[in-house]
Design an enzyme around this catalytic site. Structure first.
Site, mmCIF file in Angstrom:
data_model
loop_
_atom_site.group_PDB
_atom_site.id
_atom_site.type_symbol
_atom_site.label_atom_id
_atom_site.label_comp_id
_atom_site.label_asym_id
_atom_site.label_seq_id
_atom_site.Cartn_x
_atom_site.Cartn_y
_atom_site.Cartn_z
ATOM 1 N N LYS A 1 0.295 4.218 3.779
ATOM 2 C CA LYS A 1 0.820 3.460 2.645
ATOM 3 C C LYS A 1 -0.173 2.361 2.277
ATOM 4 O O LYS A 1 -0.776 1.741 3.167
ATOM 5 C CB LYS A 1 2.175 2.870 3.030
ATOM 6 C CG LYS A 1 2.940 2.201 1.895
ATOM 7 C CD LYS A 1 4.303 1.732 2.393
ATOM 8 C CE LYS A 1 5.106 1.011 1.330
ATOM 9 N NZ LYS A 1 6.418 0.555 1.844
ATOM 10 N N SER B 1 10.185 2.003 -1.013
ATOM 11 C CA SER B 1 8.868 1.832 -1.595
ATOM 12 C C SER B 1 7.794 2.736 -0.985
ATOM 13 O O SER B 1 6.690 2.857 -1.518
ATOM 14 C CB SER B 1 8.434 0.372 -1.449
ATOM 15 O OG SER B 1 8.283 0.029 -0.081
ATOM 16 N N SER C 1 12.948 1.295 2.806
ATOM 17 C CA SER C 1 11.707 1.820 2.229
ATOM 18 C C SER C 1 11.114 3.024 2.944
ATOM 19 O O SER C 1 10.182 3.638 2.433
ATOM 20 C CB SER C 1 10.659 0.710 2.137
ATOM 21 O OG SER C 1 11.007 -0.208 1.130
#
Length: 808
Positions: free
Chosen positions: A404, A484, A508
């Site tokens: 990420k 996210s 997330s």
């Protein structure tokens, strides 16, 4: 759609042959790589179990498979077989229906004929072209040969209409793509849905009627001798299952065969031989039967299905030049096995993923940037493996992984949280988890997209959008992928990488894992280091793996968990790490004896959505059947307040923590265009088009910037969160002696988030629109071993995940 099979007189013989021929082949790279994941450790012969019918659920679709039979003797025999199956311990789920079965069984209406005509020409021409020498080099050549030799090829009697129709095709065009899509939809909404909704181990059909049902989806089946009609014509019984279910089908077929022992040698007036002659020549007669079957294709299935046993293998989707709607699935175990057998290199693997990223990412937006050094890292891994360098046998050695884009890497990659404000910034060191990945020999493939600033720039913006990465899309629906850690989930689901890392503050990891039909582990806060991760809240932030299987996620967790001198929280949490690591808890029977809590209100209130209600009730039944104890109709004290972001105090606490921790992160950067949250706000205001500030605001940034540290209001919020967690989730777990709380999708993410508790999300199904949803198992701090046992036990019992069907 070419089907490879073993043909023998007994189930055991067919299985022994299957054990020899099944496996990865670099010359059939795409197809066998996908299907190799289905190979059981120890081979298939271990499933030759005479009690194999016990506990199995077998479905019967009478219309049209039984009702269309025109011989009463066959129907009577089939009914007797169903009684035998029940007597041997199986549950027969009768009178089922398959959606659009009439369309499926029509090769023209289903699109099968359209697809196969085009595929045949493309693949057959490729085969002929590859021959060292040949009188014919194309399908057109064969048509001409047949026309020039009508007596030899009996063209006048049998014609060559299929050849001619195939030759008229012009590759895989729009018509063929629609045919592929139609078949996939028919298979998904028909056979696959039937199997999933009724939790079937196999579909039972007489004769050959179900062949198209299995064929268009690439599903396996086993035909076993079932009897002889009044004219002496043999007929079989077919057990069909979804992809990779050969072990269950073998158990069922072998048990049925041993219970009935129906097959007899062929004795007729035209095939006279005494017993001695039969013993001498049986091998040759069987060979002639097989040769005849191969020559006359589908018609021979009905003629010889009782004389010999036919074991159809799982047909990987995408074979025979089919358009790659399915990107071939692969696991860490598969990759390491291929490395070990010198059938695959890390360079080839990285090249494959880079190719898939180039092909798919323009639509899915799962990857922000790729590592320019990925191929050189792959070459290094290949050298180390060949030289047997210490550590080169580790689980993650040579395995590409996406991070990420809030996880720092001290290399040529940027770390920006999706914002142009941090583009070009230089981090002081690798994030703690990245250091551990490099030590394990993993290849850093690139950075995955995310909701910008981990979706903490604004409360109102899209969950999976960032200025640098764009809007991420769910590979199953091209809709919402959640966030996210959206890119980490999208990329794994779409096979742009096998494994990835995400981060979670509140939902997330759990949410995008659920939305994209992948496995996500949210570890206990502090179990994995957050050092070098662009933060929101040190109290709630955690780093975890996102993979396609529980086992892959656990192998990654084993690599990244542990002490990091740059994250004090890891010292305390390291006490939770079990001796021997987490891999030891990958137990198929991990559900046995576990106490699982069900809080129906509000988590299982699906309103009028009967599909979700039924699906989760079936999952509850599975959990019970696998030995778990379900403690139902529980309540969590103040659950309404816990789930209210503002009322609980979570928003107040996070805003203040965000400003403090982000400013500390920015201050430590070696160089950066921004050094404070105020700088980031100013950057966004100065670059409204670049950051789309007029369309997607920065209300969280503004609210966080207005905070003044941890004051009286923030302390009260933190105290309330601690109280809610203690009196709510913790009390529920301890008072009821629960091993886990079971919830759908991401609904309980705040329950786990505010207390720093772990959770594991596993694929649980697909709704009526095709959108995936997950099931989450959450526990108290340090309960990862139990959660892994539970999640793995559920995954292995259900095996729900399937590749996405999007059309790039």
């Amino acid at each position: 759609m070419l089907e490879y099979m073993t043909i023998s007189r007994t189930v055991s013989d067919a299985v022994y042959v299957l054990d020899v021929i099944a496996g990865f082949d670099p010359q059939d790279y795409e197809a066998t790589k996908e299907a190799a994941k289905f190979l059981p450790v120890g081979g298939y012969k271990q499933f030759l179990n005479p009690n194999g019918l016990e506990g199995k659920r077998l479905g019967v679709v009478r219309n049209p498979f039984v009702s269309s039979l025109n011989k009463s003797s066959v129907i009577e025999e089939f009914e007797q077989h169903l009684k035998t199956i029940r007597q041997r311990g199986a549950t027969v789920v009768d009178n089922l229906e398959i959606a659009n079965v009439d369309v499926i069984l029509s090769s023209k209406r289903s699109g099968e004929l359209t697809a196969m005509l085009a595929e045949f020409k493309v693949s057959f021409n490729d085969y002929l072209k590859d021959l060292i020498s040949s009188p014919v080099r194309s399908l057109a050549d064969i048509i001409a040969f047949n026309q020039n030799n009508p007596d030899l090829e009996k063209t006048k009697e049998y014609g060559q209409a299929t050849f001619i129709a195939s030759e008229k095709t012009s590759g895989i065009g729009e018509k063929e793509r629609k045919a592929f899509e139609l078949m996939e939809n028919l298979s998904r909404n028909g056979f696959e849905k039937l199997m999933m909704e009724n939790e079937l181990d196999a579909l039972v059909t007489p004769g050959t009627g179900a062949i198209p049902l299995l064929a268009i989806g690439g599903h396996p089946g086993i035909t076993v001798p079932a009897g002889y009609d009044s004219a002496g014509m043999p007929f079989g019984i077919c057990f069909g299952g979804i992809k990779g279910t050969e072990p269950k089908l073998i158990e069922i077929a072998y048990a049925f065969e041993q219970a009935t022992m129906i097959r007899r040698p062929p004795f007729s007036k035209s095939f006279e031989m005494n017993n001695e002659a039969y013993k001498t020549n049986s091998t040759f007669s069987t060979a002639r039967c097989i040769a005849s079957m191969a020559a006359s294709a589908a018609l021979s299935f009905s003629i010889f299905s009782s004389l010999i046993l036919i074991l159809l293998l799982t047909i990987p989707s995408g074979s025979c030049h089919q358009i790659n709607f399915f990107i071939k699935e692969v696991t860490i175990h598969d990759l390491q096995l291929a490395f070990k057998q010198n059938k695959l290199t890390s360079r080839q693997l990285v090249e494959f993923y880079l190719k898939e990223i180039r092909r798919l990412n323009p639509i899915l937006k799962g990857v922000i940037e790729v590592n320019p050094d990925a191929l050189s890292q792959a070459d290094k891994a290949d050298y180390e493996r060949k030289a047997k360098v210490p550590g080169s046998q580790s689980r993650l050695h040579g395995i590409p992984i996406l991070l990420k884009d809030n996880i720092a890497t001290k290399d040529k990659l940027n770390t920006t949280a999706g914002s142009f404000a941090l583009l070009g910034s230089v981090v002081p060191r690798d994030a703690g988890v990245v250091s551990k990945l490099r030590k394990a020999g993993a290849i850093i493939l690139g950075k995955a997209s995310l909701g910008e600033w981990s979706h903490f720039r604004t409360a109102r913006g899209p969950l999976a959008w960032s200025a640098r990465g764009g809007q991420g899309k769910n590979p199953y629906t091209l809709g919402e992928p959640c966030g996210s850690s959206s890119g980490s989930s999208i990329s794994v689901a779409a096979n742009m990488v096998a494994v990835s890392l995400g981060t979670e503050t509140d939902g997330s990891i759990i949410c995008p894992a659920s939305f994209n039909s992948v496995v996500g582990i949210k570890p206990t806060v502090g179990l994995t280091s957050r050092a070098g991760v662009i933060p929101i809240s040190p109290r709630q932030d955690t780093v975890g793996p996102i993979c396609r299987t529980v086992s892959d996620a656990v192998h990654v967790l084993d690599a990244i968990a542990g002490i990091d001198n740059n994250d004090n929280a890891t010292f305390k949490a390291s006490s939770y790490i079990p001796s021997g690591g987490y891999g030891q808890f990958l137990k198929v029977d991990g559900l046995r004896g576990k106490r699982l809590g069900i809080v129906r209100n509000p988590f299982f209130d699906f309103g009028n959505n009967t599909y979700l209600n039924q699906t989760f009730e079936q999952h509850f039944d599975t959990l019970r059947q696998r030995g778990a104890i379900l403690v139902d109709h529980l309540e969590i004290t103040n659950i309404g307040m816990i789930l209210d972001y503002k009322a609980s105090g979570e928003e107040t606490a996070l805003l203040a923590e965000f400003k403090i921790s982000l400013n500390a992160y920015l201050k430590e950067l070696v160089s950066s265009p921004v050094r404070t949250m105020a700088d980031v706000i100013a950057f966004n205001n100065k670059n409204p088009e670049l950051e789309m500030i007029n369309e997607i605001d920065q209300d969280h940034f503004l609210s966080a910037e207005a905070t003044k540290g941890i004051g009286k209001v923030e302390k009260a919020a933190l105290s309330n969160l601690a109280r809610l967690s203690k009196d709510g989730f913790e009390k529920l777990m301890t008072n009821n002696k629960l091993d886990a709380l079971v919830t759908p999708s991401y609904y309980a993410s705040s329950v786990l988030a505010i207390g720093g508790f772990p959770g594991v999300s596993v694929p649980a199904g697909y709704d009526t629109t095709g959108e995936p949803f997950g099931i989450c198992f959450g526990g108290l701090k340090g309960s990862e071993p139990k959660l892994i046992e539970i999640a793995y036990g559920f995954e292995q019992a259900k095996k729900i995940r399937r590749p996405p069907l999007f059309m790039p």
